[in-house]
Design an enzyme around this catalytic site. Structure first.
Site, short mmCIF file in Angstrom:
data_model
loop_
_atom_site.label_atom_id
_atom_site.label_comp_id
_atom_site.label_asym_id
_atom_site.label_seq_id
_atom_site.Cartn_x
_atom_site.Cartn_y
_atom_site.Cartn_z
CD GLU A 1 25.61 -3.35 21.76
OE1 GLU A 1 24.71 -2.64 22.20
OE2 GLU A 1 26.62 -3.66 22.43
CG HIS B 1 10.07 7.63 6.14
ND1 HIS B 1 9.04 7.92 5.26
CD2 HIS B 1 10.24 6.28 6.09
CE1 HIS B 1 8.58 6.79 4.73
NE2 HIS B 1 9.31 5.78 5.21
CE LYS C 1 30.71 -4.12 32.80
NZ LYS C 1 30.49 -4.08 31.35
CB CYS D 1 36.03 -19.65 39.51
SG CYS D 1 34.27 -19.81 39.80
NE ARG E 1 39.80 -17.35 35.53
CZ ARG E 1 39.72 -17.68 34.26
NH1 ARG E 1 40.38 -17.02 33.36
NH2 ARG E 1 38.96 -18.69 33.88
CD1 TRP F 1 30.84 -15.85 37.18
CD2 TRP F 1 31.28 -13.83 38.01
NE1 TRP F 1 29.99 -14.96 36.59
CE2 TRP F 1 30.23 -13.72 37.07
CE3 TRP F 1 31.73 -12.68 38.65
CZ2 TRP F 1 29.64 -12.49 36.76
CZ3 TRP F 1 31.13 -11.46 38.34
CH2 TRP F 1 30.11 -11.38 37.41
CD GLU G 1 29.09 2.04 25.47
OE1 GLU G 1 28.86 1.87 26.66
OE2 GLU G 1 29.08 1.11 24.64
CE LYS H 1 29.50 -1.49 23.29
NZ LYS H 1 28.39 -2.26 23.78
CG ASN I 1 36.13 -22.13 36.27
OD1 ASN I 1 35.05 -21.58 36.36
ND2 ASN I 1 36.97 -21.93 35.27
N GLY I 2 33.30 -23.91 36.82
CA GLY I 2 32.38 -24.51 35.85
C GLY I 2 31.08 -24.89 36.51
C1 F6R Z 1 26.98 -0.35 26.88
C2 F6R Z 1 26.76 -0.70 28.27
C3 F6R Z 1 25.58 -0.13 28.93
C4 F6R Z 1 24.85 -1.22 29.75
C5 F6R Z 1 23.69 -0.58 30.52
C6 F6R Z 1 22.91 -1.61 31.31
O1 F6R Z 1 28.17 -0.87 26.39
O2 F6R Z 1 27.53 -1.41 28.86
O3 F6R Z 1 24.72 0.44 28.01
O4 F6R Z 1 24.40 -2.19 28.87
O5 F6R Z 1 24.17 0.40 31.41
O6 F6R Z 1 23.72 -2.21 32.27
P1 F6R Z 1 23.28 -3.55 32.96
O7 F6R Z 1 23.22 -4.59 31.89
O8 F6R Z 1 24.33 -3.83 33.98
O9 F6R Z 1 21.93 -3.31 33.56
#
Ligand code: F6R
Length: 625
Positions: A493, A516, A620, A2, A27, A82, A500, A497, A108-109
């Site tokens: 992963e 293979h 997002k 928060c 935050r 949050w 993306e 990254k 916060n916490g």
């Molecule tokens: C990768 C990324 C996406 C999310 C995916 C799931 O960096 O951010 O691959 O991991 O869209 O999103 P959530 O976790 O919000 O269901």
């Protein structure tokens, strides 16, 4: 996570707090509120408060409705939330007021022992107004101030309350009888003091006050600070004198919102020790793994005979690690499925199936639909989620929240690490319920998990070498990522990254699978990242991957090797060697992922893609299937 602000001075506290909350809205934006020390119609000192669920704009609208005149005063505290304990509602918004209306607090916490304190307060005849863990602090202060050995003494009362709290917290206390003072405390969560001329500030970060002063004071853990117009005093929790560390802020306002980093994503990468630590807080007590808000009975948990993990993207990669952990610790089969595929292939589920749905946002449509499908088949659904009150946890039987705080950068970093930690908590809880691990074994694993935040910090501290590596690497068109065992999800992963952020073709493979087919891709100077398991773990796996590195080197690849400190066996085969601290095999992904995050950021920048917070074509929260 928060955002908190406190002010004592000569300006109008309301406007100052509003501006500060605006700058700290990143935050958390589940709700916000401000309390101001003012006077009533008779001119007597009172605390006036305004708060509202949702974004700050809702609070501003509410203030416009009631009029700023109702909220005049030059001492104020403010909060942007949050949500952790309690849904994002008006009554759960901070500040919280004591039963007698004299004390106001922001927090916060997590106050871990809030349930016990809540019962005690209720037994004393006080009805709590919120579902939060925070409200107890306001009532406890009023009790301590109104009666008993600390009666009438604001400072002694605050110290007495702090003595009773367990967990992680930043708390700001305001009392109507002391309108020129704020008492604040921090334990494991942030709090910075801003020093002005005849005015003092408190903030979760310097964004709260940087507009007015660049002189700040850093506090230690378990410090209390009392601010007034004349200055500040730092104490330990036992009341003895302590000292803050003064410093001058060298960021401008824009940088301050990102904590001095040039992007939210970099800031979030550096928040990873806290993300893991906060996710672990409160989940191990008296030698037992504890799952709060867990509505699946122990009997049901015991009867679970298979687990399905469903998730997307990075969350899916964290789920792959859940499979390794749960199968190893609980000895039941774990299947993992990309959420968008799950319900279209008629998976075999029943009431003895646990479905682990992992989602940062809690809104991802693919995962949500998979959850709904699992429920129609009678399976128990446990959500691992970073967003309080979102749809996926709401529709699940149980939820384990990650406490990574808001993730603004579209590409997931700290939420991923927190998901891995949470998945391991689930694994240990299952092992405990089904008796597949002895309590001392669980304790031992927990201790290794608790060491991770410190080790993550060590990896972050050595990121300069990755910058150098990326500069030397220059422009690349494609990159491969290899791993074996728990290193394979890390490779996936790392590749994600890079795709993306840098818009570069990248693929992750199990290193043994290369021969293979994919080995045909290897050509002169192709950069290949190899995640090497600990040489102290499964010996065979380590030697196999060393052979795999040799195979690709023989074909001209340039290797970037991520290996444990002291792993000399891999040195001759690495064009670049990145070392990470020693850890057990299962914990290694929590460390090995971080260099790959930096690699992706640096390569993205080398490619001229500076807006790493908002990669092209992505969102997002993906709320369509
Ligand atoms: C990768 C990324 C996406 C999310 C995916 C799931 O960096 O951010 O691959 O991991 O869209 O999103 P959530 O976790 O919000 O269901």
């Amino acid at each position: 996570m928060c955002g908190i602000v406190g002010y004592v001075g000569n300006r109008q506290g309301l406007n100052l707090a509003l501006d500060a909350l605006r700058r700290m809205e990143y935050r958390g934006y589940d709700s916000s509120g401000i309390a101001v020390a003012g006077t009533d119609e008779q001119g007597d000192p009172v605390i006036n408060m305004v708060k509202h669920a949702g974004k700050l704009a809702n609070l501003e609208a509410r203030i416009a409705e009631i009029g700023e005149d109702q909220l005049r005063g030059t001492t104020a505290i403010g909060h942007t939330r949050w949500a952790t304990h309690g849904r994002p509602t008006d009554s759960n918004a901070h500040p919280h007021m004591s039963f007698d209306g004299r004390v106001s607090i922001v927090h916060n916490g997590i106050i871990e022992n809030f349930a016990v304190l809540r019962t005690e307060i209720e037994q004393a005849g006080v009805e709590l107004k919120s579902e939060t863990d925070s409200e107890v602090a306001a009532h406890l202060l009023a009790f301590a101030y109104n009666d008993g050995p600390t009666a009438g003494d604001f400072r002694a009362s605050a110290l007495a309350v702090l003595d009773r709290l367990e967990g992680a917290f930043t708390l700001l206390f305001m009392h109507a009888d002391h309108p020129d003072q704020i008492i604040a405390a921090r334990r494991s969560t942030p709090l910075i003091v801003g020093v002005g001329e005849n005015e003092m500030f408190l903030g979760s970060d310097v964004a709260a006050f940087i507009e007015f002063t660049k002189e700040a004071v850093e506090l230690d853990q378990d410090n209390v600070v009392i601010i007034s117009r004349d200055g500040y005093e730092v104490l330990n929790f036992d009341g003895s004198a302590a000292e803050g560390k003064p410093f001058t802020i060298d960021w401008d306002l824009a940088a301050a919102e990102k904590g001095g980093y040039d992007s939210f994503m970099m800031k979030e990468i550096f928040e990873q020790p806290a993300a893991v630590r906060d996710t672990l807080v409160g989940h191990f007590s008296d030698g037992r793994v504890v799952l709060d808000k867990f509505d699946i009975s122990n009997t049901d948990l015991k009867s679970i005979n298979q687990v399905f993990v469903i998730a997307c993207g990075s969350a899916y990669h964290s789920g792959l690690l859940a499979k390794y952990a749960i199968e190893h610790w609980v000895r039941i089969p774990v299947q993992i499925e990309v959420a968008s595929e799950f319900r279209y292939r008629d998976p075999v589920l029943d009431e003895r199936t646990l479905v682990l749905a992992i989602s940062q946002s809690g809104e991802t449509a693919d995962t949500l639909e998979a959850v709904r499908h699992a429920k129609t088949q009678g399976a128990k659904v446990l959500a691992v989620c970073n967003t309080n009150g979102s749809q996926i946890p709401r529709e699940s039987d149980a939820v384990l929240y990650t406490h990574a705080g808001p993730e603004i950068g579209v590409a997931s970093t700290k939420a991923f690490l927190a998901q891995v930690a949470a998945n391991y908590i689930v694994g240990l809880a299952l092992a405990q319920a089904k008796g597949t691990k002895y309590p001392d074994e669980i304790q031992e694993i927990w201790e290794t998990l608790e060491e991770i935040p410190g080790k993550v910090q060590q990896v972050l501290d050595s990121q300069e070498s990755i910058k150098q590596l990326s500069d030397e690497l220059g422009r690349v068109d494609t990159m491969l990522f290899l791993g074996r065992g728990v290193g394979f999800p890390v490779a996936l992963e790392g590749a994600l990254k890079l795709k993306e952020l840098a818009y570069i073709h990248a693929e992750g493979f199990p290193a043994g699978e290369l021969k293979h087919g994919p080995i045909a891709l290897i050509e002169e100077d192709l950069p290949v990242v190899v995640v090497v398991p600990s040489p102290r773990g499964v010996k065979l796996l380590h030697s196999k991957i060393v052979s795999n590195i040799q195979e690709i080197r023989a074909r001209g690849a340039k290797t970037i090797v991520i290996a444990e400190e002291g792993d000399t066996a891999v040195e001759p085969y690495a064009n670049w060697l990145i070392t990470i601290p020693e850890s057990s095999t299962i914990m290694q992904p929590l460390l090995a992922t971080i260099p790959l995050q930096f690699l992706a950021v640096n390569i993205a920048r080398a490619c001229g893609n500076d807006d790493i917070d908002k990669p092209r074509n992505l969102a997002k929260s993906v709320t369509v299937e």
